[in-house]
Design a protein around this motif. Sequence first.
Motif, PDB file in Angstrom:
ATOM      1  N   ILE A  33       0.673  -1.405   0.292  1.00  0.00           N
ATOM      2  CA  ILE A  33       0.476   0.063   0.182  1.00  0.00           C
ATOM      3  C   ILE A  33       1.694   1.193  -0.271  1.00  0.00           C
ATOM      4  O   ILE A  33       1.851   1.382   0.908  1.00  0.00           O
ATOM      5  N   ASP A  53      -3.717   2.703 -10.761  1.00  0.00           N
ATOM      6  CA  ASP A  53      -3.981   1.369 -11.175  1.00  0.00           C
ATOM      7  C   ASP A  53      -4.010   0.296  -9.450  1.00  0.00           C
ATOM      8  O   ASP A  53      -4.213  -0.174  -8.695  1.00  0.00           O
ATOM      9  N   CYS A  54      -4.547   2.063  -8.700  1.00  0.00           N
ATOM     10  CA  CYS A  54      -5.329   1.279  -6.952  1.00  0.00           C
ATOM     11  C   CYS A  54      -6.737   1.701  -7.088  1.00  0.00           C
ATOM     12  O   CYS A  54      -7.023   2.501  -8.193  1.00  0.00           O
ATOM     13  N   TYR A  56      -9.043   3.443  -2.957  1.00  0.00           N
ATOM     14  CA  TYR A  56      -8.454   4.370  -2.234  1.00  0.00           C
ATOM     15  C   TYR A  56      -9.615   4.095  -0.456  1.00  0.00           C
ATOM     16  O   TYR A  56     -10.628   3.766  -1.255  1.00  0.00           O
ATOM     17  N   ALA A 110      -3.785   3.947  -0.953  1.00  0.00           N
ATOM     18  CA  ALA A 110      -3.945   3.543  -2.487  1.00  0.00           C
ATOM     19  C   ALA A 110      -3.394   2.231  -2.118  1.00  0.00           C
ATOM     20  O   ALA A 110      -2.659   1.398  -1.873  1.00  0.00           O
ATOM     21  N   ILE A 111      -4.350   1.070  -2.872  1.00  0.00           N
ATOM     22  CA  ILE A 111      -4.354  -0.026  -2.696  1.00  0.00           C
ATOM     23  C   ILE A 111      -4.338  -0.454  -3.751  1.00  0.00           C
ATOM     24  O   ILE A 111      -4.903  -0.527  -5.065  1.00  0.00           O
ATOM     25  N   PRO A 112      -3.160  -1.344  -4.431  1.00  0.00           N
ATOM     26  CA  PRO A 112      -2.978  -1.403  -6.096  1.00  0.00           C
ATOM     27  C   PRO A 112      -3.982  -2.526  -5.811  1.00  0.00           C
ATOM     28  O   PRO A 112      -4.109  -3.857  -5.252  1.00  0.00           O
ATOM     29  N   ILE A 113      -4.600  -3.135  -7.157  1.00  0.00           N
ATOM     30  CA  ILE A 113      -5.346  -3.432  -8.006  1.00  0.00           C
ATOM     31  C   ILE A 113      -4.905  -5.342  -8.163  1.00  0.00           C
ATOM     32  O   ILE A 113      -5.610  -5.896  -7.370  1.00  0.00           O
ATOM     33  N   THR A 115      -2.601  -6.115  -6.362  1.00  0.00           N
ATOM     34  CA  THR A 115      -2.480  -7.134  -5.149  1.00  0.00           C
ATOM     35  C   THR A 115      -3.566  -7.246  -5.108  1.00  0.00           C
ATOM     36  O   THR A 115      -3.594  -8.704  -4.110  1.00  0.00           O
TER      37      THR A 115
END
Length: 639
Positions: A33, A53-54, A56, A110-113, A115
């Motif tokens: 993150i 690419d993330c 939130y 911001a959470i990368p999709i 991942t």
Amino acid sequence: MNTVAEHIADFLKKYPPFDNLTFEELSEIATNIRVVNLEKYKILFQIDDKLHDCFYVVASGVIHLSVIADAEETLLNKCHEGDIFGLRPFFAKNNYMMTAKAREESIIYAIPIATFRPFVANNPNVLDFLLESFATNTNNPNDKNIRGKLLSDNVVYSDQQSSDMQYFQSLTYNRIPLTTTADAIVMDVAKTMAENLSNSIIICNNNNIPIGIVTHTDMSTKIATGRYPITTTIDKIMSNPVVTVVENISLAEAQLVMLKNNVTHLIATIDGTNQSEVKGIISEHDLIVSQANNPGVLIKQIKRTQSAEDLKQLRNRLTDIIQNSIHKNIPLFHVYNIASEINLALIKRSIELAILDLGSPPARFSWLCIGSQGRKEQLLLTDQDSILVFEDVVPDKYREVKDYFLKLAKRSTANLEKIGYSLCPNGHMGSNTLWCKSLIDWTNQYNSWMNTPGKNSNDLSSIFFDYEMAFGESKIEEAIETVIYKNAKNNTLFFDFLGNDALRNNAPLSFFKKFIVEEEGPNKDKFDIKSRALLPLIDSARLFALSYGIKGVNNTYSRFKQLAIADPRNAEIYINCAEAFLTLSKFRTIEGLKNEDNGQYINLNELNKIDKERLKNALTPMRELEELIKDKFQLTQFS
């Protein structure tokens, strides 16, 4: 694991949908993150930006999500600590269709999709939550094109306008699939598939656990082309590992998993993994078939119907859609939009069938739904409310023209009654000679109501200011709107009358914050949610919308949202009222579906403690709203 990631994992664990994941899973996500610091009024993304690419999560502060509709900025949602937003990259390919702006200094995760996605495929609760959040934050009137983009190229998809439901529809698929073992000979398997008219077979071990799949495509590309002999064993041509899902998967989840893995079949197993027993097989064809209950398909069927009896069957399917939506926790605003489109199609077809019986109309006309359907708020089968306006004709034709339209209205309302919409007990229908007249007569009627409200108030019901055209000439509807807004301008007397009308209902809570319930009659000890809670909000939204000249918005929820822009000083009150309206409407809808009635009276004894609190909290903005009405309209004459 570093302490920052540990701190983030601890934070996420407190909020849905992350509370469905283990601490180990969250720790893995947390290490990827990014932490974003936003200053006050800083924009994170805006309309038409390329997708990030993330997605939130708000760690602290407040983020406002807004859209531009009809040249106005509309606030869709406020995201507070723990709220998720920016989910578009998960579900769509096109650019952002809203703006995310920090309302105060904020920290965002911001959470990368890439991942997060693996944790979604095997956890339907997580996906359900993301879909619901995405729908909640997509109340953008211009945002209809994203629906339906989840389907692969060779799946046919119907009507875009009412496709919200595909995200949440349950899926029907083959629960007794063909299975075989790895050592079976291809020729024998091909015969079995042909005899069973099946285009796929699952290869299992001795415990019925799936180890591979063979489809019609495998047979044609690997056997028919001669790459493998027909005497080979099936394991040589099977595709593996298989993609597995849980048994109760929804249409949208299945679409997402198929797209993500680029496959045409999914295998349902007991626990959704490839380590448990096979329970069924889902093909792309199943996705098409499952869309038969899609609102777009339903509307197409309504348009082709030849009798009121057949329309009644289709109206029953709308009840199923509403029940399923409520059960799936779809945001009510979306359910309203879908139900409104279907109700409108039913009304339109009822009028068309009447015209087919009677012959072509002698003049142009407009059939306006008033009341709850006029506001796009009709989920339960309530009574019908309508007016009929026909164009002005020469005096010696008037009687003959009006006679035709009265006959037309009588046939149409009779058709609607057969479908299940009862006749209005107050006679507010186009079949009543009072409410079927020419444009000039209606103009005089509105002039009289609005300019001398005290004298002519006996037949004035405020529902005449909530209208939506179901059939006919839009110019006639526009003429009515022009008359209303012209008369509303600086009309103190009219707003005095409407303001008092909005405050006439008794308070929902006592001084000691107890529910005020019915004291006698068949509904003794029940709470009248319609009169004490919903009507005051409906009446107030209409009152303020008319006074601010907000045209073309008749829905209570949307009116409050627009008012937050028109009157920013009181924006918080309006937004709280918008949310309260949805909460109260949901209570009423659940009650109505449960008892097969209009849901007006809530049995408080059947509510649990949490629901009672939610109901009570939804009533709190009404006090401030009442003060706002008294302050703005200086009510005197009709008090």
